[in-house]
Design a protein around this motif. Structure first.
Motif, mmCIF file in Angstrom:
data_model
loop_
_atom_site.group_PDB
_atom_site.id
_atom_site.type_symbol
_atom_site.label_atom_id
_atom_site.label_comp_id
_atom_site.label_asym_id
_atom_site.label_seq_id
_atom_site.Cartn_x
_atom_site.Cartn_y
_atom_site.Cartn_z
ATOM 1 N N LYS A 14 0.841 -1.212 0.000
ATOM 2 C CA LYS A 14 0.000 0.000 0.000
ATOM 3 C C LYS A 14 0.873 1.257 0.000
ATOM 4 O O LYS A 14 0.582 2.222 -0.704
ATOM 5 C CB LYS A 14 -0.932 0.008 1.206
ATOM 6 N N GLU A 15 1.937 1.238 0.787
ATOM 7 C CA GLU A 15 2.838 2.385 0.809
ATOM 8 C C GLU A 15 3.532 2.553 -0.547
ATOM 9 O O GLU A 15 3.711 3.679 -1.023
ATOM 10 C CB GLU A 15 3.877 2.234 1.918
ATOM 11 N N ALA A 16 3.898 1.447 -1.173
ATOM 12 C CA ALA A 16 4.522 1.514 -2.502
ATOM 13 C C ALA A 16 3.570 2.162 -3.507
ATOM 14 O O ALA A 16 3.984 3.009 -4.308
ATOM 15 C CB ALA A 16 4.917 0.113 -2.965
ATOM 16 N N VAL A 17 2.312 1.797 -3.459
ATOM 17 C CA VAL A 17 1.321 2.389 -4.361
ATOM 18 C C VAL A 17 1.170 3.879 -4.064
ATOM 19 O O VAL A 17 1.145 4.699 -4.986
ATOM 20 C CB VAL A 17 -0.040 1.655 -4.252
ATOM 21 N N SER A 18 1.101 4.228 -2.785
ATOM 22 C CA SER A 18 0.920 5.642 -2.440
ATOM 23 C C SER A 18 2.108 6.500 -2.876
ATOM 24 O O SER A 18 1.957 7.678 -3.165
ATOM 25 C CB SER A 18 0.651 5.821 -0.944
ATOM 26 N N ARG A 19 3.288 5.888 -2.957
ATOM 27 C CA ARG A 19 4.481 6.614 -3.416
ATOM 28 C C ARG A 19 4.698 6.487 -4.921
ATOM 29 O O ARG A 19 5.703 6.954 -5.441
ATOM 30 C CB ARG A 19 5.734 6.089 -2.698
ATOM 31 N N THR A 20 3.777 5.832 -5.602
ATOM 32 C CA THR A 20 3.866 5.554 -7.045
ATOM 33 C C THR A 20 5.167 4.825 -7.408
ATOM 34 O O THR A 20 5.810 5.130 -8.408
ATOM 35 C CB THR A 20 3.690 6.821 -7.908
ATOM 36 N N ALA A 21 5.532 3.854 -6.582
ATOM 37 C CA ALA A 21 6.743 3.065 -6.832
ATOM 38 C C ALA A 21 6.522 2.105 -7.998
ATOM 39 O O ALA A 21 5.456 1.509 -8.125
ATOM 40 C CB ALA A 21 7.118 2.278 -5.578
ATOM 41 N N ALA A 29 19.204 -7.121 5.393
ATOM 42 C CA ALA A 29 20.029 -6.067 5.979
ATOM 43 C C ALA A 29 19.681 -4.662 5.494
ATOM 44 O O ALA A 29 20.382 -3.705 5.809
ATOM 45 C CB ALA A 29 21.519 -6.333 5.804
ATOM 46 N N LEU A 30 18.618 -4.529 4.719
ATOM 47 C CA LEU A 30 18.117 -3.228 4.280
ATOM 48 C C LEU A 30 16.633 -3.145 4.610
ATOM 49 O O LEU A 30 15.957 -4.168 4.683
ATOM 50 C CB LEU A 30 18.292 -3.053 2.768
ATOM 51 N N PRO A 31 16.102 -1.941 4.742
ATOM 52 C CA PRO A 31 14.651 -1.828 4.866
ATOM 53 C C PRO A 31 14.023 -2.120 3.508
ATOM 54 O O PRO A 31 14.724 -2.113 2.484
ATOM 55 C CB PRO A 31 14.443 -0.361 5.270
ATOM 56 N N PRO A 32 12.711 -2.375 3.456
ATOM 57 C CA PRO A 32 12.071 -2.482 2.137
ATOM 58 C C PRO A 32 12.407 -1.212 1.344
ATOM 59 O O PRO A 32 12.425 -0.111 1.902
ATOM 60 C CB PRO A 32 10.579 -2.558 2.462
ATOM 61 N N MET A 33 12.702 -1.377 0.081
ATOM 62 C CA MET A 33 13.084 -0.243 -0.770
ATOM 63 C C MET A 33 12.086 -0.111 -1.911
ATOM 64 O O MET A 33 11.665 -1.107 -2.495
ATOM 65 C CB MET A 33 14.482 -0.457 -1.339
ATOM 66 N N PHE A 34 11.737 1.139 -2.225
ATOM 67 C CA PHE A 34 10.839 1.432 -3.336
ATOM 68 C C PHE A 34 11.623 2.143 -4.430
ATOM 69 O O PHE A 34 12.421 3.037 -4.146
ATOM 70 C CB PHE A 34 9.703 2.356 -2.888
ATOM 71 N N GLY A 38 12.930 6.100 -10.757
ATOM 72 C CA GLY A 38 14.291 5.638 -11.002
ATOM 73 C C GLY A 38 15.209 5.620 -9.791
ATOM 74 O O GLY A 38 16.331 5.126 -9.885
ATOM 75 N N GLU A 39 14.762 6.166 -8.662
ATOM 76 C CA GLU A 39 15.610 6.205 -7.465
ATOM 77 C C GLU A 39 15.084 5.264 -6.399
ATOM 78 O O GLU A 39 13.874 5.140 -6.204
ATOM 79 C CB GLU A 39 15.648 7.628 -6.902
ATOM 80 N N LEU A 40 16.005 4.603 -5.680
ATOM 81 C CA LEU A 40 15.618 3.732 -4.576
ATOM 82 C C LEU A 40 15.425 4.553 -3.307
ATOM 83 O O LEU A 40 16.265 5.383 -2.963
ATOM 84 C CB LEU A 40 16.676 2.654 -4.344
ATOM 85 N N MET A 41 14.294 4.305 -2.648
ATOM 86 C CA MET A 41 13.957 5.026 -1.425
ATOM 87 C C MET A 41 13.597 4.014 -0.348
ATOM 88 O O MET A 41 12.792 3.118 -0.586
ATOM 89 C CB MET A 41 12.770 5.951 -1.675
ATOM 90 N N PRO A 42 14.174 4.135 0.849
ATOM 91 C CA PRO A 42 13.859 3.192 1.927
ATOM 92 C C PRO A 42 12.474 3.440 2.504
ATOM 93 O O PRO A 42 11.973 4.571 2.494
ATOM 94 C CB PRO A 42 14.934 3.469 2.978
#
Length: 80
Positions: A14-21, A29-34, A38-42
């Motif tokens: 849902k957060e990915a959709v709201s951020r238009t990922a 060892a990383l948080p979920p990334m969107f 073109g840019e990766l965002m934690p």
């Protein structure tokens, strides 16, 4: 998000959709990334453990992709 609690897959998506990922990356060892424009965002600060990553991935993939994941340690797929 606190470091001891994994968000459910639905909340991550849902957060990915709201951020238009365009993509969601789940890596140990990383948080979920969107991938957004073109840019990766934690997403949050909770870094995924091997168990977290496995749980999230296995909740999405079919048997064929599970075999690839087990054999190669990674799998690329679409989730609809």
């Amino acid at each position: 998000m606190d470091d001891s609690k994994l968000l459910p897959l639905e909340a991550i998506l849902k957060e990915a959709v709201s951020r238009t990922a365009s993509d969601v990356h789940l890596t140990v060892a990383l948080p979920p990334m969107f991938r957004v424009r073109g840019e990766l965002m934690p997403f949050g600060e909770h870094t995924l453990t091997p168990d977290d990553t496995r749980t999230l991935c296995l909740s999405m993939v079919d048997e064929k992709h599970t075999v690839v994941l087990e054999e190669k340690g990674e799998v690329d797929f679409s989730y609809v």
